[in-house]
Design a protein around this motif. Structure first.
Motif, PDB file in Angstrom:
ATOM      1  N   GLU A 113       0.829  -1.207   0.000  1.00  0.00           N
ATOM      2  CA  GLU A 113       0.000   0.000   0.000  1.00  0.00           C
ATOM      3  C   GLU A 113       0.863   1.257   0.000  1.00  0.00           C
ATOM      4  O   GLU A 113       0.561   2.234  -0.701  1.00  0.00           O
ATOM      5  N   GLN A 114       1.955   1.219   0.764  1.00  0.00           N
ATOM      6  CA  GLN A 114       2.860   2.360   0.812  1.00  0.00           C
ATOM      7  C   GLN A 114       3.519   2.599  -0.546  1.00  0.00           C
ATOM      8  O   GLN A 114       3.591   3.726  -1.028  1.00  0.00           O
ATOM      9  N   LEU A 115       3.991   1.500  -1.173  1.00  0.00           N
ATOM     10  CA  LEU A 115       4.616   1.631  -2.490  1.00  0.00           C
ATOM     11  C   LEU A 115       3.620   2.098  -3.543  1.00  0.00           C
ATOM     12  O   LEU A 115       3.967   2.848  -4.451  1.00  0.00           O
ATOM     13  N   LYS A 116       2.372   1.651  -3.390  1.00  0.00           N
ATOM     14  CA  LYS A 116       1.342   2.069  -4.338  1.00  0.00           C
ATOM     15  C   LYS A 116       1.091   3.570  -4.224  1.00  0.00           C
ATOM     16  O   LYS A 116       0.968   4.269  -5.232  1.00  0.00           O
ATOM     17  N   ARG A 117       1.023   4.059  -2.982  1.00  0.00           N
ATOM     18  CA  ARG A 117       0.826   5.493  -2.782  1.00  0.00           C
ATOM     19  C   ARG A 117       2.003   6.291  -3.343  1.00  0.00           C
ATOM     20  O   ARG A 117       1.826   7.344  -3.955  1.00  0.00           O
ATOM     21  N   GLU A 118       3.225   5.767  -3.118  1.00  0.00           N
ATOM     22  CA  GLU A 118       4.407   6.460  -3.619  1.00  0.00           C
ATOM     23  C   GLU A 118       4.439   6.463  -5.139  1.00  0.00           C
ATOM     24  O   GLU A 118       4.868   7.439  -5.769  1.00  0.00           O
ATOM     25  N   SER A 119       3.982   5.347  -5.732  1.00  0.00           N
ATOM     26  CA  SER A 119       3.950   5.271  -7.194  1.00  0.00           C
ATOM     27  C   SER A 119       2.958   6.279  -7.769  1.00  0.00           C
ATOM     28  O   SER A 119       3.244   6.968  -8.750  1.00  0.00           O
ATOM     29  N   ILE A 120       1.781   6.369  -7.132  1.00  0.00           N
ATOM     30  CA  ILE A 120       0.770   7.327  -7.584  1.00  0.00           C
ATOM     31  C   ILE A 120       1.290   8.756  -7.431  1.00  0.00           C
ATOM     32  O   ILE A 120       1.120   9.599  -8.322  1.00  0.00           O
ATOM     33  N   ALA A 121       1.941   9.021  -6.292  1.00  0.00           N
ATOM     34  CA  ALA A 121       2.484  10.356  -6.059  1.00  0.00           C
ATOM     35  C   ALA A 121       3.563  10.700  -7.079  1.00  0.00           C
ATOM     36  O   ALA A 121       3.631  11.833  -7.570  1.00  0.00           O
ATOM     37  N   ALA A 122       4.400   9.706  -7.395  1.00  0.00           N
ATOM     38  CA  ALA A 122       5.475   9.942  -8.362  1.00  0.00           C
ATOM     39  C   ALA A 122       4.907  10.226  -9.748  1.00  0.00           C
ATOM     40  O   ALA A 122       5.410  11.101 -10.470  1.00  0.00           O
ATOM     41  N   LYS A 123       3.859   9.492 -10.129  1.00  0.00           N
ATOM     42  CA  LYS A 123       3.251   9.734 -11.437  1.00  0.00           C
ATOM     43  C   LYS A 123       2.592  11.110 -11.491  1.00  0.00           C
ATOM     44  O   LYS A 123       2.645  11.798 -12.511  1.00  0.00           O
ATOM     45  N   TYR A 124       1.975  11.482 -10.381  1.00  0.00           N
ATOM     46  CA  TYR A 124       1.374  12.817 -10.336  1.00  0.00           C
ATOM     47  C   TYR A 124       2.453  13.892 -10.462  1.00  0.00           C
ATOM     48  O   TYR A 124       2.284  14.872 -11.192  1.00  0.00           O
ATOM     49  N   GLU A 125       3.555  13.690  -9.762  1.00  0.00           N
ATOM     50  CA  GLU A 125       4.647  14.656  -9.832  1.00  0.00           C
ATOM     51  C   GLU A 125       5.248  14.714 -11.233  1.00  0.00           C
ATOM     52  O   GLU A 125       5.651  15.776 -11.696  1.00  0.00           O
ATOM     53  N   LYS A 160      11.617   4.404  -6.330  1.00  0.00           N
ATOM     54  CA  LYS A 160      10.466   3.962  -5.546  1.00  0.00           C
ATOM     55  C   LYS A 160       9.393   3.349  -6.436  1.00  0.00           C
ATOM     56  O   LYS A 160       8.738   2.370  -6.058  1.00  0.00           O
ATOM     57  N   ARG A 161       9.204   3.911  -7.617  1.00  0.00           N
ATOM     58  CA  ARG A 161       8.220   3.342  -8.536  1.00  0.00           C
ATOM     59  C   ARG A 161       8.624   1.929  -8.945  1.00  0.00           C
ATOM     60  O   ARG A 161       7.791   1.028  -9.013  1.00  0.00           O
ATOM     61  N   TYR A 162       9.918   1.735  -9.195  1.00  0.00           N
ATOM     62  CA  TYR A 162      10.386   0.414  -9.616  1.00  0.00           C
ATOM     63  C   TYR A 162      10.382  -0.598  -8.473  1.00  0.00           C
ATOM     64  O   TYR A 162      10.295  -1.800  -8.708  1.00  0.00           O
ATOM     65  N   GLU A 163      10.482  -0.135  -7.238  1.00  0.00           N
ATOM     66  CA  GLU A 163      10.328  -1.044  -6.101  1.00  0.00           C
ATOM     67  C   GLU A 163       8.938  -1.660  -6.101  1.00  0.00           C
ATOM     68  O   GLU A 163       8.749  -2.810  -5.709  1.00  0.00           O
ATOM     69  N   PHE A 164       7.963  -0.894  -6.519  1.00  0.00           N
ATOM     70  CA  PHE A 164       6.584  -1.369  -6.585  1.00  0.00           C
ATOM     71  C   PHE A 164       6.345  -2.238  -7.816  1.00  0.00           C
ATOM     72  O   PHE A 164       5.531  -3.160  -7.781  1.00  0.00           O
ATOM     73  N   LEU A 165       7.078  -1.966  -8.892  1.00  0.00           N
ATOM     74  CA  LEU A 165       6.802  -2.617 -10.173  1.00  0.00           C
ATOM     75  C   LEU A 165       7.642  -3.860 -10.437  1.00  0.00           C
ATOM     76  O   LEU A 165       7.257  -4.705 -11.237  1.00  0.00           O
ATOM     77  N   SER A 166       8.819  -3.971  -9.803  1.00  0.00           N
ATOM     78  CA  SER A 166       9.748  -5.038 -10.160  1.00  0.00           C
ATOM     79  C   SER A 166      10.495  -5.551  -8.946  1.00  0.00           C
ATOM     80  O   SER A 166      10.709  -4.823  -7.970  1.00  0.00           O
ATOM     81  N   SER A 167      10.897  -6.833  -9.023  1.00  0.00           N
ATOM     82  CA  SER A 167      11.733  -7.410  -7.969  1.00  0.00           C
ATOM     83  C   SER A 167      13.197  -7.001  -8.142  1.00  0.00           C
ATOM     84  O   SER A 167      14.004  -7.164  -7.233  1.00  0.00           O
ATOM     85  N   ASN A 168      13.532  -6.489  -9.330  1.00  0.00           N
ATOM     86  CA  ASN A 168      14.892  -5.990  -9.589  1.00  0.00           C
ATOM     87  C   ASN A 168      14.970  -4.497  -9.284  1.00  0.00           C
ATOM     88  O   ASN A 168      14.062  -3.739  -9.632  1.00  0.00           O
TER      89      ASN A 168
END
Length: 337
Positions: free
Chosen positions: A146-158, A308-316
């Motif tokens: 959930e935290q990574l999802k919020r960070e991903s959304i925030a990053a896309k907004y930014e 942070k976005r890639y932490e949510f999207l990938s294991s690498n």
């Protein structure tokens, strides 16, 4: 150092408590009512029971922690539980066999009954401990996701906000105003490429992953705008043979934007940015010629947000490296759903 002392103290405390439990159980006659006739035999049995508690409780706890580092409760819960249970029973059997073999020299000890009793107790305790560990890991994974999802959304907004910031628009319109007088055909193409950039930004604002081919097409439009602005002072080379896989939207553009923002771009010191594929990664590399001060203030979008976005999207993980000559960022290729 203070943390290490705290951990050591906690471990010593647990061992002392477990040994006291073993001694109290012996005193109460729980473990072996007929094993001792005098104080010497009592302390032999008490030490045996105390060591048994330490070996079974702490030993299995360390074993479970080690297995958890090698096998995730979240990714492989069934396999993790089975491996943990087999390892626990095996360890308990071996520990009790060795301990029983040593103590049979001092007092009469039914090795078979002792091992059976210990394995049964260990299975019961392990079921509780494994269930607790699974629930803790599951809860933590939910919170982390959930935290990574919020960070991903925030990053896309930014990233969207970054593309419509006044500096980007000012630079684009300033270049366009010059083109209108110098080359109207090129001005028309500039407007078309600018519209392509913003259309892509709007189309991908809700997406987590986009095809690499789409990102490269967008990147070509963005590079055209920058080349009009900087001409020969900026060189961007893209050499990607495959278009399979995906990337986080706008990630490549943000890396190029950061390279332009943080480095000198001039006729005497041209900036070269290379984008290429390397063993499952898309690499963005630029020569280092850092500005003493950044003319354009950051809009909050940077390498940290991309990571942070890639932490949510990938294991690498995103790989970042730099030396006195180059700055390199490697983005893992993502799987398209």
């Amino acid at each position: 150092m203070a943390l290490d002392r705290k951990i050591i103290w906690r471990e010593v405390r647990d061992i002392v408590i477990l040994m006291l439990v073993g001694i109290l159980m012996t005193w109460a006659g729980v473990t072996c009512r007929n094993c001792y006739d005098n104080s010497r035999e009592f302390w032999i049995v008490a030490s045996f029971t105390a060591l048994m508690w330490v070996l079974l409780w702490k030993g299995n706890s360390y074993l479970a922690d080690y297995i958890s580092t090698k096998m995730s409760w979240i990714d492989q819960p069934g396999k993790r539980f089975l491996v943990g249970l087999v390892a626990t029973i095996t360890y308990t059997f071996l520990a009790m066999y060795i301990l029983g073999a040593i103590y049979t020299l001092s007092f009469k000890f039914n090795l078979t009954a002792g091992i059976t009793y210990s394995v049964i107790i260990t299975i019961i305790i392990s079921l509780f401990m494994h269930s607790r560990a699974f629930l803790i890991n599951w809860k933590q994974s939910v919170v982390t996701a959930e935290q990574l999802k919020r960070e991903s959304i925030a990053a896309k907004y930014e990233s969207l906000k970054n593309q419509v910031n006044p500096h980007f628009l000012f630079n684009s319109f300033n270049a366009l105003s010059n083109l209108v007088y110098e080359d109207q055909d090129k001005a028309v193409k500039f407007i078309k490429q600018l519209s392509e950039v913003y259309r892509y930004v709007l189309d991908t604002r809700e997406k987590e992953v986009v095809p690499l081919a789409d990102e490269l097409k967008f990147l070509n439009s963005y590079i055209y705008l920058q080349k009009i602005r900087f001409a020969d002072k900026l060189s961007i080379e893209i050499s990607i043979n495959t278009i399979k896989g995906g990337v986080a939207p706008l990630a490549l553009q943000m890396l190029i934007e950061n390279a332009i923002k943080h480095n000198v771009v001039s006729e005497d010191d041209p900036l070269t940015v290379k984008v290429f594929e390397d063993k499952g990664f898309i690499v963005v590399e630029n020569n280092l010629q850092k500005k003493t001060s950044i003319g354009e203030p950051s809009a909050g979008v940077g390498l940290e947000n991309i990571c942070k976005r890639y932490e949510f999207l990938s294991s690498n993980n995103v790989e970042v490296s730099n030396n006195s000559k180059t700055f390199v960022v490697k983005l893992p290729l993502l799987t398209l759903s």
